[in-house]
Design a protein around this motif. Structure first.
Motif, mmCIF file in Angstrom:
data_model
loop_
_atom_site.group_PDB
_atom_site.id
_atom_site.type_symbol
_atom_site.label_atom_id
_atom_site.label_comp_id
_atom_site.label_asym_id
_atom_site.label_seq_id
_atom_site.Cartn_x
_atom_site.Cartn_y
_atom_site.Cartn_z
ATOM 1 N N VAL A 113 48.354 51.189 41.210
ATOM 2 C CA VAL A 113 47.193 51.443 40.352
ATOM 3 C C VAL A 113 46.365 50.172 40.185
ATOM 4 C CG1 VAL A 113 46.453 51.996 38.003
ATOM 5 C CG2 VAL A 113 48.259 53.350 39.090
ATOM 6 N N LEU A 114 47.027 49.036 39.967
ATOM 7 C CA LEU A 114 46.317 47.779 39.713
ATOM 8 C C LEU A 114 45.682 47.214 40.985
ATOM 9 C CD1 LEU A 114 48.756 46.216 37.109
ATOM 10 C CD2 LEU A 114 46.477 47.184 36.705
ATOM 11 N N LYS A 115 46.106 47.703 42.153
ATOM 12 C CA LYS A 115 45.364 47.369 43.379
ATOM 13 C C LYS A 115 43.965 47.981 43.318
ATOM 14 C CE LYS A 115 47.668 47.890 47.316
ATOM 15 N NZ LYS A 115 48.673 48.449 48.265
ATOM 16 N N GLY A 116 43.851 49.099 42.605
ATOM 17 C CA GLY A 116 42.567 49.762 42.461
ATOM 18 C C GLY A 116 41.576 49.003 41.599
ATOM 19 N N THR A 117 42.039 47.968 40.903
ATOM 20 C CA THR A 117 41.140 47.137 40.095
ATOM 21 C C THR A 117 40.061 46.498 40.952
ATOM 22 O OG1 THR A 117 42.955 46.667 38.563
ATOM 23 C CG2 THR A 117 41.082 45.187 38.473
ATOM 24 N N PHE A 118 40.369 46.281 42.241
ATOM 25 C CA PHE A 118 39.425 45.618 43.140
ATOM 26 C C PHE A 118 38.513 46.615 43.861
ATOM 27 C CE2 PHE A 118 43.055 42.770 42.727
ATOM 28 C CZ PHE A 118 42.429 41.580 42.404
ATOM 29 N N GLU A 119 38.751 47.914 43.665
ATOM 30 C CA GLU A 119 37.934 48.917 44.330
ATOM 31 C C GLU A 119 36.729 49.285 43.460
ATOM 32 O OE1 GLU A 119 40.641 52.059 45.255
ATOM 33 O OE2 GLU A 119 41.774 50.848 46.689
ATOM 34 N N ALA A 120 35.875 50.108 43.976
ATOM 35 C CA ALA A 120 34.646 50.483 43.275
ATOM 36 C C ALA A 120 34.945 50.958 41.865
ATOM 37 C CB ALA A 120 33.916 51.573 44.054
ATOM 38 N N TYR A 121 34.156 50.481 40.924
ATOM 39 C CA TYR A 121 34.270 50.754 39.491
ATOM 40 C C TYR A 121 35.411 50.004 38.823
ATOM 41 C CZ TYR A 121 31.543 54.731 41.180
ATOM 42 O OH TYR A 121 30.612 55.504 41.810
ATOM 43 N N GLY A 122 36.270 49.367 39.600
ATOM 44 C CA GLY A 122 37.368 48.602 39.000
ATOM 45 C C GLY A 122 36.856 47.348 38.293
ATOM 46 N N SER A 123 37.625 46.846 37.327
ATOM 47 C CA SER A 123 37.139 45.734 36.494
ATOM 48 C C SER A 123 37.127 44.400 37.226
ATOM 49 C CB SER A 123 37.998 45.615 35.225
ATOM 50 O OG SER A 123 39.356 45.369 35.553
ATOM 51 N N ALA A 124 37.705 44.335 38.455
ATOM 52 C CA ALA A 124 37.625 43.105 39.254
ATOM 53 C C ALA A 124 37.033 43.402 40.634
ATOM 54 C CB ALA A 124 39.007 42.472 39.398
ATOM 55 N N TYR A 125 36.179 44.412 40.677
ATOM 56 C CA TYR A 125 35.573 44.810 41.953
ATOM 57 C C TYR A 125 34.814 43.627 42.560
ATOM 58 C CZ TYR A 125 32.586 47.210 45.318
ATOM 59 O OH TYR A 125 31.934 47.599 46.467
ATOM 60 N N GLY A 126 35.019 43.430 43.862
ATOM 61 C CA GLY A 126 34.325 42.359 44.558
ATOM 62 C C GLY A 126 35.114 41.074 44.659
ATOM 63 N N HIS A 127 36.299 41.030 44.035
ATOM 64 C CA HIS A 127 37.094 39.797 44.051
ATOM 65 C C HIS A 127 38.416 39.980 44.805
ATOM 66 C CE1 HIS A 127 34.446 37.600 41.321
ATOM 67 N NE2 HIS A 127 34.316 38.725 40.647
ATOM 68 N N ASN A 128 38.452 40.991 45.647
ATOM 69 C CA ASN A 128 39.650 41.178 46.461
ATOM 70 C C ASN A 128 39.775 40.069 47.493
ATOM 71 O OD1 ASN A 128 37.243 42.563 47.525
ATOM 72 N ND2 ASN A 128 38.579 42.934 49.308
ATOM 73 N N ILE A 129 40.939 39.936 48.087
ATOM 74 C CA ILE A 129 41.212 38.854 49.049
ATOM 75 C C ILE A 129 41.496 39.483 50.402
ATOM 76 C CG2 ILE A 129 42.725 36.905 49.559
ATOM 77 C CD1 ILE A 129 43.273 36.876 46.465
ATOM 78 N N SER A 130 40.688 39.168 51.351
ATOM 79 C CA SER A 130 40.794 39.779 52.669
ATOM 80 C C SER A 130 42.176 39.548 53.272
ATOM 81 C CB SER A 130 39.721 39.197 53.595
ATOM 82 O OG SER A 130 39.849 39.723 54.891
ATOM 83 N N GLY A 131 42.801 40.633 53.737
ATOM 84 C CA GLY A 131 44.080 40.549 54.417
ATOM 85 C C GLY A 131 45.274 40.402 53.491
ATOM 86 N N VAL A 132 45.053 40.514 52.176
ATOM 87 C CA VAL A 132 46.143 40.344 51.214
ATOM 88 C C VAL A 132 46.186 41.544 50.282
ATOM 89 C CG1 VAL A 132 47.109 38.907 49.387
ATOM 90 C CG2 VAL A 132 45.876 37.844 51.282
ATOM 91 N N ASN A 133 47.360 42.120 50.115
ATOM 92 C CA ASN A 133 47.539 43.203 49.161
ATOM 93 C C ASN A 133 47.736 42.603 47.770
ATOM 94 O OD1 ASN A 133 47.650 45.784 50.771
ATOM 95 N ND2 ASN A 133 49.214 44.597 51.858
ATOM 96 N N VAL A 134 46.794 42.902 46.890
ATOM 97 C CA VAL A 134 46.797 42.270 45.584
ATOM 98 C C VAL A 134 46.434 43.271 44.496
ATOM 99 C CG1 VAL A 134 44.420 41.499 45.961
ATOM 100 C CG2 VAL A 134 45.785 40.383 44.208
ATOM 101 N N GLY A 135 47.137 43.162 43.379
ATOM 102 C CA GLY A 135 46.830 43.966 42.202
ATOM 103 C C GLY A 135 46.436 43.031 41.081
ATOM 104 N N ALA A 136 45.748 43.562 40.063
ATOM 105 C CA ALA A 136 45.305 42.679 38.983
ATOM 106 C C ALA A 136 44.953 43.462 37.737
ATOM 107 C CB ALA A 136 44.099 41.857 39.428
ATOM 108 N N LYS A 137 44.964 42.762 36.619
ATOM 109 C CA LYS A 137 44.451 43.306 35.353
ATOM 110 C C LYS A 137 43.621 42.233 34.686
ATOM 111 C CE LYS A 137 43.661 46.137 32.131
ATOM 112 N NZ LYS A 137 42.340 45.502 32.031
ATOM 113 N N THR A 138 42.387 42.595 34.360
ATOM 114 C CA THR A 138 41.503 41.677 33.667
ATOM 115 C C THR A 138 41.681 41.809 32.160
ATOM 116 O OG1 THR A 138 39.772 43.353 33.734
ATOM 117 C CG2 THR A 138 39.791 41.711 35.502
ATOM 118 N N GLY A 139 41.091 40.885 31.432
ATOM 119 C CA GLY A 139 41.120 40.943 29.972
ATOM 120 C C GLY A 139 39.940 40.199 29.387
#
Length: 717
Positions: free
Chosen positions: A555-581
């Motif tokens: 679910v937190l990998k989806g933070t980097f997808e469209a509408y997610g709270s960290a959209y646009g900050h994903n890291i190319s070639g790396v599987n990453v999840g996140a939660k902003t605050g």
């Protein structure tokens, strides 16, 4: 008649004389008696005073007698990264390694009868006392080597009767417990040679770049005489005084029959500048090694963890760091350098008041890989912003709302939750960051987009169905300990939800590694000077089911997808999840400082990969008018996301590693995962909505700050 009168007068005179003599004798006896009594009284007072001063003397401990051996800190690969010597230059030498003439020079200069007298040299002492009567107290000293060791180990240079009494007492103690050779060795290693140099071996290296055995007689004499007034006889500053002091020592060596006249004259003709190491004023500075400042935050953490071992109970930090310990850590020096460099030089700052703290742990083991206590951090301040607690905003929604729901009620990632424009809990109104409701939403979208109302409803449902303490227990399992009740404001980052970046990095690592919690720890082991190894344990436990951790990670990998709270900050070639605050201020603060409606107080980015878990906090050291010291608008609230992306894109391996899907999870899509063997009848297939239900054209402008209708600080996101 006349004869009789003379006889009578003679008798009277005789009796009068006798009486006078008797009176004189009585007076003398009284005076003597008084003097004796006075002497006894004074002696008793002196004894009692000495006893009092001895009783007040510092504790006689062996550790203080040993010359400090600075601790060495090593990284995860066993490479030395720091010697904690506070800029001092020290080397230890055993007495049998000291050449005969070096010993002779020291004895002739400082205490020629050292091996013949006890703790005090009374012959020198009485001579010094006589000179003190004419020159004033302290004008002439008679300290033995034993007394000098005591003074440097336990006392100060203050000239007072109390200090002298304590010095005498402790010197007696020292000679009772140690041999003359042992005391001489202590002296040679403790003595100060100017320019931050301690010990005769270090002095030989510093001034002449020689081993003790290779020094010539002139150099030995200079080093023996230098400690009396080290800065005055420092050859770099006072070459003439240094040469004169060398000659004086050689004279004393001949006077005490320790060298011949010929040896003295030859050494006096030898200049000590012949082999002197040329040093610039910068090289001579006594200061911490600034070349390792990028490690200071980590070293600060190491110091805080070092004393938690029972092996060091009852000792102080300075004592342990001067005992020659070797500290082996989990630091990755390349990652540490990268993190501190980006913190120092990144473009994620509004002004000099903006602060930052960041921690990176190994997702699998919890070992502390890197830490930054702040911009241009130096290990001379009390605060380390990576270990200080800060308001967390929405960072804890995975641990107080959705994680407990999946863990205890087997919710699927497409579990349906009804969002609303506003929602009341215990009389307080809460809203989403965009002040809108989004209808029926999936758990997946509610968490990655950081909606507030679904999080509160999820928290309530967990309490009702899994027990009132279920959210609290889930949080405690990942090191986020709450003492009292968890209220709705805590779910959104209220006053009790204050934790450090180091704690959050460890908590999110439990999501990354299949549910195993390991508290962040820097030390792997400590090796004492005698070779004994002290192992360091850390908290490690199963914090959640592997199904819960995997579903949260996806679910937190989806933070980097469209509408997610960290959209646009994903890291190319790396599987990453996140939660902003993001945390807001109280209504009164907005009014008092004239802050814009979109001014934020604290901003966070908590991200994780299978390799690393990193948490970043940013805030300000004070509030200023008009939002000067606030994160105003979405772009400024993204600052920690930029730092996270910058660091993680540099340190992360592009190996395609992903979070391991366990057999306990069904489904192939992040937004439709479920716990195997459990059905969730309350699911939805509704498509994710953008901010306020808008189209994807504004999907890159999401923010996860929140407030209630009164902008109450209890509803910080």
């Amino acid at each position: 008649m006349t004869e009789k009168k003379r006889t009578t007068n003679s008798n009277k005179n005789s009796k009068s004389g006798e009486k006078k003599n008797r009176n004189i004798k009585r007076t003398i006896i009284k005076i003597i008696g008084f003097l004796i009594i006075a002497f006894i009284v004074l002696a008793l007072i002196g004894i009692l005073l000495f006893a009092y001063y001895a009783w007040k003397a510092p504790a006689f401990t062996e550790s203080k007698l040993q010359d400090p051996i600075p601790a060495k800190i090593y990284d995860k690969d066993g490479d030395l990264i720091k010697t904690i010597d506070n800029g001092q230059r020290r080397e230890h030498v055993d007495l049998d390694e000291v050449p005969k003439n070096m010993k002779a020079a020291v004895l002739a200069t400082e205490d020629n009868r050292f091996y013949d007298h006890g703790a005090l040299d009374y012959k020198r002492l009485f001579g010094a006392v006589a000179k003190n009567f004419t020159g004033g107290f302290g004008s002439e000293g008679a300290s033995t080597l034993t007394q000098q060791v005591v003074k440097r180990s336990f006392l100060t240079d203050q000239k007072s009767i109390a200090r002298k009494a304590q010095e005498a007492y402790l010197s007696y103690r020292l000679e009772q417990e140690y041999s003359k050779d042992e005391i001489f060795e202590m002296y040679l290693n403790k003595i100060y040679y100017s320019d931050g140099v301690y010990g005769v071996k270090a002095a030989a290296k510093y001034y002449f770049d020689k081993d003790l055995k290779d020094l010539n007689l002139a150099e030995q004499a200079y080093l023996a005489g230098l400690p009396q007034v080290p800065n005055t006889y420092n050859i770099y500053d006072h070459p003439e005084a240094a040469e004169s002091r060398k000659d004086t020592v050689l004279y004393l060596m001949e006077y005490h029959n320790r060298i011949s006249k010929k040896e003295k004259e030859e050494a006096q003709d030898t200049s000590i500048e012949d082999n002197l190491v040329n040093r610039s004023s910068e090289e001579r500075k006594v200061s911490e090694d600034n070349s390792t400042e990028e490690y200071d935050s980590y070293i600060n953490f190491v110091k805080s963890e070092l004393m938690n071992n029972k092996e060091f109970k009852g000792k102080n930090l300075g004592e342990v760091l001067n005992s020659g310990v070797k500290i082996y850590t989990n630091m990755d020096k390349d990652v540490q350098q990268t993190l501190q460099d980006r913190v120092n030089n990144g473009s994620y700052y509004k002004n000099e008041d903006q602060q930052v703290g960041a921690s990176i742990v190994d997702s699998e083991s919890g070992g502390l890989v890197a830490v930054s206590g702040g911009r241009n951090y130096k290990d001379v301040v009390d605060r380390n912003l990576a270990t200080d607690a800060h308001p967390t905003g929405s960072s804890l929604k995975p641990f107080l709302a959705y994680g407990p729901a999946i863990e205890n009620m087997n919710w699927a990632t497409n579990h349906a939750i009804q969002d609303e424009e506003s929602y009341q809990v215990d009389g307080v109104t809460f809203r989403n960051y965009d002040m809108e409701g989004h209808g029926e939403v999936k758990l997946y979208d509610a968490l990655r987009q950081s909606f507030n109302i679904p999080a509160l409803k999820t928290w309530q449902s967990t309490k009702e169905n899994a027990g009132n303490d279920a959210p609290k227990q889930f949080a405690n399992n990942v090191g986020l300990d709450y003492e009292g009740e968890i209220g709705p404001s805590e779910v959104l980052g209220g006053s009790s939800s204050e934790f450090s970046p180091t704690q959050l990095a460890s908590a999110f690592a439990a999501i990354a590694n299949g549910g195993e919690y390991n508290n962040a720890h820097s030390i792997k082991k400590v090796e004492k000077e005698n070779g004994e190894v002290i192992n360091y344990d850390h908290t490690s436990k199963k914090a959640m089911k592997n199904s819960t951790s995997y579903m949260l990670a996806e679910v937190l990998k989806g933070t980097f997808e469209a509408y997610g709270s960290a959209y646009g900050h994903n890291i190319s070639g790396v599987n990453v999840g996140a939660k902003t605050g993001t945390g807001t201020y109280g209504n009164q603060t907005y009014q008092e400082y004239g802050l814009p409606d979109d001014a934020a107080k604290d901003v966070w980015m908590n991200g994780f990969t299978p390799k690393y878990s990193m948490s970043v906090w940013m805030g300000f050291n004070e509030v200023k008018q008009g939002g000067v010291n606030s994160f105003v608008g979405h772009e400024e609230q993204e600052y920690p996301q930029f730092l996270f992306e910058d660091v993680m894109s540099t340190i992360s391996p592009r190996d395609g590693q992903d979070f391991t899907k366990p057999d306990s999870v069904n489904g192939d899509s992040k937004d439709s995962l479920s716990v195997a063997g459990h059905s969730d009848d309350n699911t939805t297939s509704k498509k994710p909505q953008g901010q306020g239900g808008s189209s994807s054209s504004n999907s890159n402008s999401n923010s996860d700050s929140s407030s209630d209708s009164n902008r109450n600080s209890s509803s910080n996101d």
